[in-house]
Structures are given as structure tokens and as C-alpha cells.
Enzyme design. Structure first.
Site: not given
Length: 465
Positions: A41, A43, A184, A271, A312, A444
Site C-alpha cells: 500500500g 506511502t 510549503g 516542501i 515517485d 440541473h
């Protein structure tokens, strides 16, 4: 240690990119293993997306309770119970974790718990509780080692988990800081500003070195969000850097580059995140690193044959949903299927502060820098009846090519922006014309009508506003 155990695919890292790659590879008939030193799983599930959004959901409930009288509802808001909020958050995380573990088992993915190091382009040595285990990938080794919060190299702001913290600590606080200072103003910064202010912090300050909050977003989005945060009583300071800090037993004094100083009871360093790649043998195995990020091509392939990298650690968007797509792409590429490179501009960027922010496509700044002629149309939520019911502010901004060109970007700041951006993604990705979108009939009253009306105006046929 015996000879290496072989798998078709070995994934190093069980976060969103890693486990999505493993699940897809298993579905394609490849024998697959995931090596994870912590919990599957990653981070997102344990120290990022999911727990943060659970806290933000609690903050939204608190907002409604505190403002109940506006809606004619009799209710008294007595504040939040941080310990109870933590229990609620953890239930969400634990439920998802159990579900993911079950899914991996059911789909035949072997999860190997341990810390790994590459020995060559096909093999990992894994330090497990039962000793060293060697695993090898015959078709593809996938690096999905993720990221960790960046530290700020400023005197006095070394992270101690008490007075100076990162998001890893903030997500588990069982108290509400009285005077938090946040360094940040991207996703983590603005989201925790929302959480702590709503939970009852006496003052919240956000400091950003760049000229705008959410600095990679459209200029009008940044302006609208900064205004909304200020109206909530959050002190937003942009274009100023932190040059130092002094700590006492009960406070932190932060010194700024403009000569001013601030004092708070806690400092959150938000940051950005740094890739996790040190000490794993990547370079020695022929994988190129740039400032810690793994270099890849459009297919997420590294320079080492048969080695891929996703999530990442490759430094693309750094978003869970882009990592999912990278995982799918790599699994299918290894399986020999035809795949299409990811359009990162067409991947939604989302921020769960209040008001929410979401975008897809190019910003006004990017179009100007690239010399692309465009026209802009902005539709405020103040003209949307459903938004009025929630006291919402913000807008939908549509950027279109000049002289009837396609939609080049959609930028939303306002209620449920992170949900309604889905339609905008389809509009952008299918290179729709505003005249085509203007033909869509939106229900709407709904928030998504704002997307329709922005495109109607861009097509020269505005309704409201």
C-alpha cells in the site's frame, strides 16, 4: 543462501505503482513477486493520500457542524476529539490494507517482506526475518521504491518529530497544534492548513518561497485559492523564504528572508518528497540516477535491459493515480502487449484543501511560455445554484486554442473539484472542441454544470453570468 528463486516479474516496492504492476502482471499470467520492507500500500495508503483525506473528511464534517445555523439547522459544535479522529482515520487505512493483502493473495502475487538490494539487472538480495533470500526476474525487474518527505536544509529546522515535523508525523498527531507554521504551499501544505484551521488551531501560517500557492497550477487557480484561504483566517505568505529557526521547549521561532520572524508551537516542513534510491545498488547494476531519481524513457524502461521504474522514484507527477497507470503500462509491456505512453498533461492534478483544486491539461503560464495562441473563459461558482447552497467560492476556467481550437486545459477551484475533474479529463484527452462540449446536457442543479457553462461561454453561447 540457496540459488535464486525465479519469477517472471519481481517488483521492488509495494506502493500504488508496485502493487498495481504486480496485480496486472499476475492477471496476464506472469509469475509475480513483490518485495516490500514495510506494508503493501506504500506511502499513499499508510502515510499519504488515504489518511490525509480521512482527516480532511473529518474537517469537512466539522465545518458543517460549526456552520449549521446558516442552513437553519440547530447544532452546537464543541470542537474535535483528535484521538477519536485518529481512530476513524486508522479504521479506513486498516480496512484498505486488509483488502489489498487479500487481493494480492487471491490473484497469486507473492509478497516477500524484507529490505532488498540489487545485485545485478535481474536479481535482488532480500534481507528477510528468516535470513537472506535471493530472487531473480526472468522477464522484468520493476523498481517502485517510492519517496520520502524532503528535509529543509536550513539551520534550526532539522526534523525531530516534535517541534519540527513532516507529513509522516502530522498524520498521526493526537492533538491540534495551536499555532502551526507550514513551510510549503503545495498539496501537503494547503491540505494541512485546512485540517488544522478547521480543527480549531488558533492561527495557521503558510509560507511559500515561490510567488504563489499551489505553484504548478494555473495563475487564476493560485489567486483564487490564496484568497479563499485568507478569508478562512489562514495567514498566507508567498515569495518569501525561510532562512533559519530557533527552538525552545514550547515554541519555534522561524526567521524569514524579508527580515521578519514568526513564532509557532510546531513547524510542518512540506516542501515536497525525495526519491528513495540510496544504498539499493541501482547505479552498480547499470541504472542511471539523476539527483536520486531513476532515469526512464516513455515506456518506463531504464538503461539497464529488463529493468523498469515507476512511481515517485522516477520524478514524474508523483501522484498515486499516475503511478497506477505506470504500473499497468509496465506489466503489459513486459507481457509483450502493445501499450501507449502516458500523457502526463492529461492526468488530473488534485488537491483536497477547502476549497478543492483540480486541473487537467496545460496552464495559462505554460501556453504563454510555449507560444501557443489561446483563449480563456472563466465561469464562477457564484453563478451556480448548487454551489450557492454550500456557500462555495471559486471557478471553472477553460483554456481553448485560438480561433475555435480544442480544449487545452481545464482548471477548477471550488466544491468537489476533485470529483468533477473526471469530465474535464475526457474533454481534454479527446481533444474536444468547446462547441462540441456546449452540446452536452448537464443535470440541473449540479456542480458539474459549471464545466458545461464554461464551455458554453467559450463557444460563444453563455447562459448564466
Amino acid at each position: 543462501m540457496t540459488a535464486a528463486e525465479t519469477f517472471d516479474v519481481v517488483v521492488l516496492g509495494g506502493g500504488t505503482g508496485g502493487y498495481s504492476c504486480a496485480l496486472r502482471a499476475a492477471d496476464l499470467g506472469l509469475r509475480t513477486a513483490v518485495v516490500e520492507r514495510d506494508k503493501v500500500g506504500g506511502t499513499c495508503l499508510h502515510r499519504g493520500c488515504i489518511p490525509a483525506k480521512a482527516l480532511l473528511q473529518a474537517a469537512e464534517v466539522a465545518e458543517h457542524a460549526a456552520d449549521a445555523a446558516h442552513y437553519g439547522v440547530r447544532a452546537t459544535f464543541h470542537g474535535v476529539d483528535p484521538v477519536a479522529v485518529q481512530r476513524y482515520k486508522q479504521r479506513i487505512v486498516d480496512t484498505n490494507h486488509k483488502g489489498l493483502q487479500s487481493t494480492l493473495r487471491r490473484r497469486g502475487v507473492e509478497v516477500i517482506a524484507g529490505t532488498a538490494r540489487m545485485t545485478n539487472a535481474t536479481t535482488l538480495d532480500v534481507d528477510t526475518a528468516d535470513g537472506l533470500r535471493r530472487v531473480a526476474a526472468t522477464r522484468g525487474l520493476v523498481l517502485a521504491t517510492g519517496s520520502a518527505p524532503r528535509a529543509l536544509p536550513v539551520e534550526g529546522l532539522d526534523v525531530d518529530g516534535h517541534r519540527v515535523i513532516t507529513s509522516d508525523h502530522a498524520l498521526f498527531l493526537e492533538r491540534v497544534p495551536e499555532r502551526p507554521i507550514i513551510i510549503g504551499a503545495s498539496a501537503v501544505g494547503v491540505e494541512f492548513a485546512t485540517i488544522w484551521k478547521t480543527f480549531g488551531a488558533r492561527s495557521v501560517t503558510v509560507i511559500e518561497a515561490l510567488p504563489a500557492v499551489v505553484p504548478r497550477e494555473d495563475v487564476d487557480t493560485s489567486k483564487a485559492l490564496a484568497s479563499a484561504l485568507s478569508k478562512q483566517g489562514i495567514d498566507v505568505r508567498t515569495g518569501v523564504s525561510v532562512v533559519g529557526a530557533d527552538r525552545s521547549s514550547d515554541a519555534v521561532r522561524v526567521r524569514l528572508g524579508d527580515g521578519t520572524a514568526l513564532e509557532g508551537d510546531i513547524v510542518l516542513v512540506a516542501i515536497g518528497r525525495a526519491p528513495v534510491s540510496d544504498g539499493m545498488g541501482f547505479s552498480e547494476a547499470g541504472v542511471t540516477l539523476d539527483r536520486g531519481y531513476v532515469g526512464v524513457n516513455e515506456w518506463c524502461e531504464t538503461e539497464a535491459a529488463g529493468v523498469y521504474a515507476i512511481g515517485d522514484v522516477i520524478g514524474r507527477l508523483g501522484l498515486a493515480h499516475s503511478s497506477f497507470q505506470e504500473g499497468f503500462l509496465v506489466a503489459e509491456r513486459i507481457a509483450g502487449r502493445s501499450v501507449v505512453p502516458i500523457d502526463y498533461a492529461g492526468t488530473p492534478r488534485v488537491y483536497y484543501c477547502h476549497p478543492e483544486v483540480a486541473s487537467v491539461g496545460l496552464t495559462e503560464q505554460q501556453l504563454t511560455e510555449r507560444g501557443i495562441p489561446f483563449q480563456s473563459q472563466l465561469h464562477p461558482f457564484s453563478h451556480n445554484a448548487r454551489a450557492m447552497m454550500t456557500k462555495a467560492s471559486g471557478h471553472v476556467k477553460v483554456l481553448v486554442g485560438a480561433e475555435g481550437g480544442p480544449v487545452l486545459g481545464v482548471h477548477i477551484v471550488g466544491p468537489r473539484a476533485t470529483d468533477i475533474i473526471g469530465e474535464a479529463q475526457l474533454i481534454y484527452s479527446w481533444e474536444a472542441l468547446p462547441t462540441e462540449v456546449a452540446q452536452f446536457i448537464h443535470p440541473h442543479p449540479t456542480l458539474v454544470e459549471a464545466i458545461g457553462e464554461a464551455h458554453m461561454a467559450a463557444a460563444g453561447r453563455p447562459l448564466h453570468g
